[in-house]
Write a protein that holds these residues in place. Structure first.
Motif, PDB file in Angstrom:
ATOM      1  N   HIS A 110       0.873  -1.193   0.000  1.00  0.00           N
ATOM      2  CA  HIS A 110       0.000   0.000   0.000  1.00  0.00           C
ATOM      3  C   HIS A 110       0.901   1.232   0.000  1.00  0.00           C
TER       4      HIS A 110
ATOM      5  N   HIS B  46       1.726   5.088  -2.343  1.00  0.00           N
ATOM      6  CA  HIS B  46       1.240   6.010  -3.370  1.00  0.00           C
ATOM      7  C   HIS B  46       2.439   6.506  -4.176  1.00  0.00           C
TER       8      HIS B  46
ATOM      9  N   LYS C 131      -9.387   0.418  -5.982  1.00  0.00           N
ATOM     10  CA  LYS C 131      -9.371   0.967  -4.632  1.00  0.00           C
ATOM     11  C   LYS C 131     -10.679   1.705  -4.362  1.00  0.00           C
TER      12      LYS C 131
ATOM     13  N   HIS D  57      -5.380  -0.460   6.556  1.00  0.00           N
ATOM     14  CA  HIS D  57      -5.292   0.462   7.701  1.00  0.00           C
ATOM     15  C   HIS D  57      -5.863  -0.150   8.986  1.00  0.00           C
TER      16      HIS D  57
ATOM     17  N   ASP E 125       1.919   3.145   3.095  1.00  0.00           N
ATOM     18  CA  ASP E 125       1.078   4.311   2.826  1.00  0.00           C
ATOM     19  C   ASP E 125       1.900   5.559   2.510  1.00  0.00           C
TER      20      ASP E 125
HETATM   21 ZN   LIG Z   1      -3.102   5.153   1.213  1.00  0.00          ZN
END
Ligand SMILES: [Zn+2]
Length: 572
Positions: free
Chosen positions: A93, A95, A316, A399, A465
Motif C-alpha cells: 500500500h 502512493h 481501490k 489500515h 502508505d
Molecule cells: Zn493510502
C-alpha cells in the motif's frame, strides 16, 4: 526466455541424475551470494546460507558448499556474512505516482510546529515567484489546534496567489482565501458527499480546512501534471523504494491519467520495480444503477494497461477518513456527541460495487480506518461470497486502525487480507492528543489490532502508505513487534496483546504474502529456484539482533531480475 532456459537446464540435470551418473557441473552463475543468513520466505525450504543467480533467475538456494559449483571466472560473489539476504520487499500500500509528484512540491512533513510550517510555506512562495499556485503537502494534523489550520494563517504568508496544502495523511486540505475563492467555496456551499468543509460556527464561513472529498472543491481547479512530470515522479519514487530494498509496489489509488505514464515507462524498460495498481474507483456514484458502467470501466483499464512489470490487480474504494480528523466511520459516536463519522460512499452503492467487482474477478482494496467502515466492508464481502461463490478474488482492507472484536475472526474465512501499516502501531503524539480523546479509553485500548488479526488467522500484508509516512519497511517491521516508536527507548509494548508474534511473520507480510496478494507469487516473493532474482541484502541479520535494532539495519544491495537497482552506481 530466461525462464525457459532455466527449465531446460534443470531438466537436463534431472535426466543425468536419473541415469545414476554424476550430474554435470552447472553453468557458472552471474551472481553468487554466500556466507550469511538467508530468509527465503519459502516454507518448503526455509533455511539457507547461499543463493546463485543466472539469467535474472534464482538457480540455486542452499549452503555455501553447494553454491561453490556455480562460481566461475566471471561470477560476481557477494559475501553476506553478518548480514541477511531476503526476497525483495513488497510494499502493498504505497502512493508511488502521487507521492512522487508530491516530492516536487513544497514539503511540510518535517515541520513539527505551526511556526515552522508557515516558515516553510513562506520560503516555498519566495522560491517560486512565477508559479500561479503555491502547493505542497505533508502538514501534520497535530501541529494545529483541532487539526484545523485557518485560511488567515495561510493568507499571512501567501497573500497574493492561491495556496493549497494537503495534510500528511492525505485526508485534509488547507486552502487560503484565494484558493477557496477559486473553488467558489463559500458559506453557502453545501458539504459534498463524503466530505466536510470546516466552518466558523457563527457565520458558516469556511475556515480554510477541507476534509476528504471536500478537498476536490479546490483541487479540481489545479493545473494537472503533464505525462512527463508523472513519469519523472514515478521514477523518483521507485528509486526511493529501491533504496529501502523494495522490489514490488502496489500503488494504492491510481487514476487513469497516471496509467499511461506507467505503461510508457514499462515499455521503455524503465520500471525498476514490479508494479501493480489499484485503479481508483469512482466514489461519486450516485446510485447502484451506475455501478455496472464503472465496473466495466475498471475492466477496460485492466486490459489496457498491462506490461512486463505492470498490471492492474485491484480497484481501490475508500470508505472513510481518519480518526484524527473525526472523519473515520465508527459504530458508536465520537466522544461528546452523536456523530459517528461519514462514509465516502453510500453503503448500498458500496455493497453493489463489491458484489459486481467480485463477480468480475477483480480484487478490491478498501481504505478503512473506523470499525463501522470495516464492518460495512466485511458485510459486503460476505454477501459477495454468498452470491458469487467462495472462490472469488482475495480482497483486502487497508489500515484497520479500529476493528470491532466481533469482526476480527471474519477475515480468514472470507479470505480478506489485512493490509497493515506497522509504522503507525505505537502511541505517538497524534494518538494521545487527537485519537484517544475522540474515541475514549475502551476503544483506544483496541487500536491497531495486529496481534488479534494474526491470531485469528488473517493474512497480513505490509504497506507503508507513503507519502503519508516513511516507505522504509524496517521500522514498520520493528514497531509491529515492539509497539513502540523506533526512536523511543526500549520499554513495555503499548497494548502488548497486539504485538505481531515474530520477525518471520512480519518478513512474510513484506515478501511472500505481498506477492500472493499482488498475484505474482509464481514469479517473486520468495528465494526459490526458478523465481526471478528480486533480492535485497541487509547489513544485519534481522533474526539475530535485538528487535529494537531492526530499524538500524541498512540496505546494501537491491536486485530486480538479477540486475542491481540500488545502489545505482555500483557494479551491475
Ligand atoms: Zn493510502
Amino acid at each position: 526466455m530466461s525462464a525457459l532456459r532455466w527449465i531446460v537446464t534443470s531438466g537436463l540435470v534431472f535426466a543425468f541424475a536419473a541415469n545414476g551418473q554424476a550430474p554435470p557441473a552447472p553453468q557458472p552463475a552471474e551472481l553468487v551470494l554466500r556466507g550469511g543468513a538467508v530468509f527465503t520466505a519459502d516454507a518448503a525450504n526455509p533455511t539457507a546460507t547461499a543463493a546463485a543467480v543466472r539469467g535474472g533467475r534464482i538457480v540455486y538456494v542452499g549452503d555455501d558448499e553447494g553454491v561453490g559449483a556455480f562460481v566461475g571466472a566471471a561470477t560476481r560473489t557477494i559475501d553476506i556474512a553478518g548480514g541477511m539476504l531476503l526476497p525483495g520487499f513488497h510494499d502493498s500500500h504505497v502512493h508511488i505516482a502521487a507521492g512522487g509528484l508530491g516530492l516536487a512540491t513544497c514539503d511540510l512533513s518535517r515541520d513539527d510546529a505551526a511556526d515552522a510550517v508557515l516558515a516553510s510555506i513562506a520560503a516555498c512562495a519566495r522560491d517560486n515567484p512565477s508559479s500561479a499556485w503555491v502547493r505542497g503537502r505533508g502538514w501534520q494534523l497535530g501541529v494545529f489546534p483541532n487539526a484545523n489550520p485557518t485560511r488567515q494563517q495561510l493568507d499571512a504568508v501567501v497573500p497574493d496567489r492561491p495556496a493549497f496544502f494537503m495534510s500528511a495523511d492525505g485526508h485534509s486540505g488547507w486552502a487560503n482565501t484565494r484558493a477557496l475563492a477559486s473553488g467558489q467555496v463559500t458559506a453557502a456551499t453545501p458539504d459534498p458527499q463524503g466530505g466536510r468543509i470546516e466552518r466558523d460556527a457563527a457565520t458558516r464561513e469556511p475556515t480554510g480546512t477541507l476534509r476528504d472529498l471536500a478537498v476536490g472543491l479546490v483541487t479540481r481547479g489545479l493545473p494537472p501534471p503533464s505525462d512527463a512530470e508523472i513519469k519523472a515522479a514515478i521514477v523518483r519514487a521507485i528509486a526511493l523504494a529501491n533504496s529501502f530494498g523494495i522490489t514490488s509496489v502496489h500503488d494504492a489509488n491510481v487514476p487513469e491519467v497516471m496509467m499511461g505514464p506507467y505503461l510508457a515507462l514499462d515499455r521503455e524498460k524503465a520500471l525498476n520495480a514490479r508494479v501493480t495498481l489499484a485503479a481508483q474507483f469512482n466514489l461519486s456514484l450516485k446510485g447502484v444503477d451506475e455501478v455496472p458502467a464503472e465496473v466495466e470501466r475498471i475492466e477496460r483499464l485492466r486490459q489496457q494497461y498491462r506490461g512486463a512489470r505492470l498490471a492492474i490487480t485491484a480497484t481501490k474504494l475508500g470508505l472513510d477518513g481518519a480518526l484524527e480528523a473525526q472523519t473515520a466511520a465508527l459504530l458508536e459516536p465520537y466522544v461528546g456527541g452523536d456523530d459517528r463519522g461519514p462514509t465516502l460512499m453510500p453503503p448500498d452503492v458500496f455493497a453493489a460495487a463489491i458484489l459486481a467487482l467480485d463477480r468480475a474477478g477483480i480484487q478490491t482494496h478498501i481504505h478503512s480506518i473506523g470499525d463501522r467502515a470495516t464492518r460495512i466492508a466485511l458485510d459486503a464481502f460476505e454477501a459477495a461470497r454468498a452470491a458469487n461463490g467462495p472462490d472469488g478474488p482475495a480482497h483486502q482492507i487497508a489500515h484497520l486502525q479500529l476493528v470491532h472484536p466481533a469482526d476480527i475472526p471474519r477475515f480468514k474465512p472470507l479470505r480478506v487480507s489485512a493490509n497493515i501499516q506497522g509504522l503507525w502501531a505505537y502511541r505517538d503524539e497524534e494518538t494521545q492528543e487527537l485519537v484517544e480523546p475522540a474515541i475514549g479509553p475502551e476503544r483506544a485500548a483496541r487500536l491497531y489490532p495486529l496481534g488479534s488479526l494474526e491470531r485469528a488467522g488473517a493474512t497480513l500484508v505490509g504497506g507503508s502508505d507513503w507519502s503519508v509516512t516513511s516507505m522504509n519497511p524496517l521500522p514498520a517491521i520493528e514497531i509491529a513487534l515492539t509497539r513502540r516508536g523506533a526512536r523511543q527507548p526500549a520499554g513495555p509494548a503499548w497494548l502488548p496483546e497486539q504485538v505481531v508474534s515474530s520477525v518471520d511473520a512480519m518478513l512474510n507480510a513484506y515478501t511472500i504474502n505481498g506477492a500472493r496478494q499482488q498475484l505474482h507469487d509464481n514469479e517473486t516473493g520468495s528465494i526459490t529456484v526458478g523465481k526471478a532474482a528480486d533480492l535485497v541484502v541487509l547489513d544485519k541479520d534481522l533474526k539475530s539482533i535485538p528487535v529494537v535494532d531492526i530499524n538500524t539495519a541498512r540496505v546494501l544491495h537491491t536486485f530486480i531480475d538479477g540486475v542491481q537497482v540500488y545502489p545505482r552506481d555500483a557494479a551491475p
